[in-house]
Enzyme design. Sequence first.
Site, PDB file in Angstrom:
ATOM      1  N   GLY A 244     -14.180 -21.423  10.228  1.00  0.00           N
ATOM      2  CA  GLY A 244     -14.356 -20.374  11.218  1.00  0.00           C
ATOM      3  C   GLY A 244     -15.638 -20.605  11.999  1.00  0.00           C
ATOM      4  O   GLY A 244     -16.419 -19.693  12.238  1.00  0.00           O
ATOM      5  N   HIS A 245     -15.832 -21.874  12.365  1.00  0.00           N
ATOM      6  CA  HIS A 245     -17.009 -22.231  13.147  1.00  0.00           C
ATOM      7  C   HIS A 245     -16.849 -23.641  13.720  1.00  0.00           C
ATOM      8  O   HIS A 245     -15.923 -24.375  13.350  1.00  0.00           O
ATOM      9  CB  HIS A 245     -18.281 -22.151  12.290  1.00  0.00           C
ATOM     10  CG  HIS A 245     -18.238 -23.012  11.070  1.00  0.00           C
ATOM     11  ND1 HIS A 245     -18.390 -24.366  11.109  1.00  0.00           N
ATOM     12  CD2 HIS A 245     -18.054 -22.708   9.771  1.00  0.00           C
ATOM     13  CE1 HIS A 245     -18.306 -24.847   9.887  1.00  0.00           C
ATOM     14  NE2 HIS A 245     -18.088 -23.857   9.050  1.00  0.00           N
ATOM     15  N   ALA A 246     -17.789 -23.985  14.616  1.00  0.00           N
ATOM     16  CA  ALA A 246     -17.874 -25.356  15.141  1.00  0.00           C
ATOM     17  C   ALA A 246     -19.317 -25.806  14.957  1.00  0.00           C
ATOM     18  O   ALA A 246     -20.203 -24.998  14.663  1.00  0.00           O
ATOM     19  CB  ALA A 246     -17.499 -25.385  16.618  1.00  0.00           C
TER      20      ALA A 246
END
Length: 138
Positions: free
Chosen positions: A54-56
């Site tokens: 749930g991130h980059a």
Amino acid sequence: MNTNSTINDLQIISLPRIEDRRGNLSVIEKDIIPFEFKRVYYLYDVPGGAERGGHAHKNLQQFLIALSGSFEVVLHDGKDEKTVTLNIPNKGLLLPKGIWRELKNFSSGAVCLVIASEVYLEDDYIRDFDEFVKFKMV
Ligand code: TYD
């Protein structure tokens, strides 16, 4: 900063597999993955239905392997989405910088090994999807 990576830049890399009646052996060494790694961590004891990621990352590159069991990696480049299932201990997913990822549908007992190009740095994370899409448009 290179923000133009797309899901077409994702690669599945096969690791050497040394087969033996006593069990198989795979190795990750320099030249197999295209970055020098500074950190290794792993996800385990993931409860049924839990989602990770749930991130980059702005700069970090990663190589993900299902050491045991299976899970899905949902990837987004700001325009397109792709889902990769990892379930083979000698095949890993090379994740360039600037790709949003969500890890889900972990099987019971799954272990996700992550080889990372950088040390842990919270400032390198983009944890808001709208912010990520804006980052990709720069
Ligand atoms: P995070 O990278 O968000 O986990 P995932 O993407 O697997 O869901 O990290 C979860 C928490 O662990 C967060 O509070 C930061 C911390 N953490 C470290 O302290 N060191 C590390 O090397 C990593 C990867 C995470």
